[in-house]
Design a protein around this motif. Sequence first.
Motif, PDB file in Angstrom:
ATOM      1  N   LEU A 190      39.047  35.955  47.485  1.00 22.15           N
ATOM      2  CA  LEU A 190      40.163  35.279  47.175  1.00 22.15           C
ATOM      3  C   LEU A 190      40.029  34.306  45.897  1.00 22.15           C
ATOM      4  O   LEU A 190      41.058  34.238  45.020  1.00 22.15           O
ATOM      5  CB  LEU A 190      40.915  34.536  48.436  1.00 22.15           C
ATOM      6  N   TYR A 191      39.034  33.687  45.678  1.00 23.23           N
ATOM      7  CA  TYR A 191      38.816  32.775  44.529  1.00 23.23           C
ATOM      8  C   TYR A 191      37.704  33.182  43.714  1.00 23.23           C
ATOM      9  O   TYR A 191      37.058  34.024  44.126  1.00 23.23           O
ATOM     10  CB  TYR A 191      38.609  31.144  45.211  1.00 23.23           C
ATOM     11  N   PRO A 192      37.768  32.529  42.580  1.00 22.11           N
ATOM     12  CA  PRO A 192      36.489  32.860  41.673  1.00 22.11           C
ATOM     13  C   PRO A 192      35.172  32.436  42.157  1.00 22.11           C
ATOM     14  O   PRO A 192      35.006  31.500  42.808  1.00 22.11           O
ATOM     15  CB  PRO A 192      36.915  32.054  40.258  1.00 22.11           C
ATOM     16  N   GLY A 193      34.174  33.425  41.991  1.00 24.36           N
ATOM     17  CA  GLY A 193      33.160  33.059  42.818  1.00 24.36           C
ATOM     18  C   GLY A 193      31.699  34.141  42.305  1.00 24.36           C
ATOM     19  O   GLY A 193      30.709  33.962  42.294  1.00 24.36           O
ATOM     20  N   LEU A 194      32.398  35.358  42.248  1.00 23.63           N
ATOM     21  CA  LEU A 194      31.559  36.651  42.171  1.00 23.63           C
ATOM     22  C   LEU A 194      31.649  36.973  40.392  1.00 23.63           C
ATOM     23  O   LEU A 194      32.225  37.704  40.179  1.00 23.63           O
ATOM     24  CB  LEU A 194      32.209  37.829  42.714  1.00 23.63           C
ATOM     25  N   GLY A 195      30.798  36.094  39.974  1.00 21.07           N
ATOM     26  CA  GLY A 195      30.509  36.356  38.299  1.00 21.07           C
ATOM     27  C   GLY A 195      31.925  35.923  37.806  1.00 21.07           C
ATOM     28  O   GLY A 195      32.428  34.942  37.798  1.00 21.07           O
ATOM     29  N   SER A 196      32.466  36.845  37.015  1.00 22.21           N
ATOM     30  CA  SER A 196      33.585  36.611  36.084  1.00 22.21           C
ATOM     31  C   SER A 196      34.775  37.052  37.010  1.00 22.21           C
ATOM     32  O   SER A 196      36.000  37.173  36.373  1.00 22.21           O
ATOM     33  CB  SER A 196      33.634  37.444  34.728  1.00 22.21           C
ATOM     34  N   TRP A 204      25.287  39.324  33.451  1.00 18.79           N
ATOM     35  CA  TRP A 204      25.053  38.161  33.899  1.00 18.79           C
ATOM     36  C   TRP A 204      26.192  37.957  35.199  1.00 18.79           C
ATOM     37  O   TRP A 204      26.171  37.322  36.296  1.00 18.79           O
ATOM     38  CB  TRP A 204      25.171  36.868  33.165  1.00 18.79           C
ATOM     39  N   SER A 205      27.445  38.196  34.938  1.00 21.78           N
ATOM     40  CA  SER A 205      28.576  38.470  35.726  1.00 21.78           C
ATOM     41  C   SER A 205      28.074  39.254  36.995  1.00 21.78           C
ATOM     42  O   SER A 205      28.316  38.722  38.291  1.00 21.78           O
ATOM     43  CB  SER A 205      29.619  38.871  35.265  1.00 21.78           C
ATOM     44  N   TYR A 206      27.626  40.503  36.763  1.00 19.13           N
ATOM     45  CA  TYR A 206      26.953  41.291  37.953  1.00 19.13           C
ATOM     46  C   TYR A 206      26.027  40.719  38.567  1.00 19.13           C
ATOM     47  O   TYR A 206      25.866  40.770  39.872  1.00 19.13           O
ATOM     48  CB  TYR A 206      26.809  42.665  37.492  1.00 19.13           C
ATOM     49  N   TYR A 207      25.113  39.878  38.006  1.00 23.61           N
ATOM     50  CA  TYR A 207      23.844  39.300  38.429  1.00 23.61           C
ATOM     51  C   TYR A 207      24.098  38.394  39.491  1.00 23.61           C
ATOM     52  O   TYR A 207      23.746  38.322  40.616  1.00 23.61           O
ATOM     53  CB  TYR A 207      22.827  38.908  37.293  1.00 23.61           C
TER      54      TYR A 207
END
Length: 303
Positions: A79-85, A9-12
Amino acid sequence: MSDFFSDFWSYYIAAIALAGIGWCVWLLFSQRTMAGDGPADDTGHVWDGDLRELNNPLPRWWAWMFLLACVFGLSYLLLYPGLGSYPGMLETSSRVELAEHRKAAEARQNEVYAKYLSMDIKQVAADPQAREIGQRLFLNTCAQCHGSDARGSRGYPNLSDTDWLYGGDPDTIAQTIAKGRHGMMPSFAGAVDAKQAGDVAQYVRSLSGLASDPIRVARGEPVFKTTCAACHGASGKGNAALGAPNLSDKVWLYGSSEASIVEAILKGRDNRMPAHEDILTPERIRMLTAYVWGLSNTSGARQ
């Protein structure tokens, strides 16, 4: 988005975010975006004799703004969280910020609670300001189950009377709030049949003076003493150490009808009160304890 059950789900999520930005860039360059790429296309639409509709390239400034927006979006996700984990290059976390704000808020609130730490719970319950604080804590934390008036409902105890499953002294109330409770009555479907359960229900009703059939009461008494007395006592007065309710008063958690009592005997009951020690600070638990104790000790809480 760091609590995924699997990496898939992170990769998705990351793939969808990156594909969206890539699609926007492709769309920009696939539609003759830049001015000066050639003459405008003639759409063939002509009206009023000489008005011709053309497909002009996008203004160069607009195309660059669109492209810069895509670059900004990609940079933000790096730079910030947003791409899965993926935590981002800066490794910022809203959880850390929330914990810091909460810690600061609790420090300010503890200054208010400090003056009550040296007071006895009963003295705290008698303090008007402490009761207001306790009431707010109750409404935010306990009212969802026990009601805003603390009188409970089906399956949720009334906290404003003097009937307590585990005891109503301040120490026991504090332990209940902090650690929670798990009250369970097992099913006796394998030990008694429906007829015997009905007779036991009649006997239980008789203990609290409710209308009952004397003949069925006589049949239900020996079954009660061999099946139920281990927890509720031979006289049905309950056992606070086990959380077994007193069956000889007129307080009923699920109702006093024969059908309700038979349901409890044959199907059992499973009640849970969640622990709040990870939700409330010790200072808040103490204030809440004083408020709850004061609900059923009106005279002591108003001295």
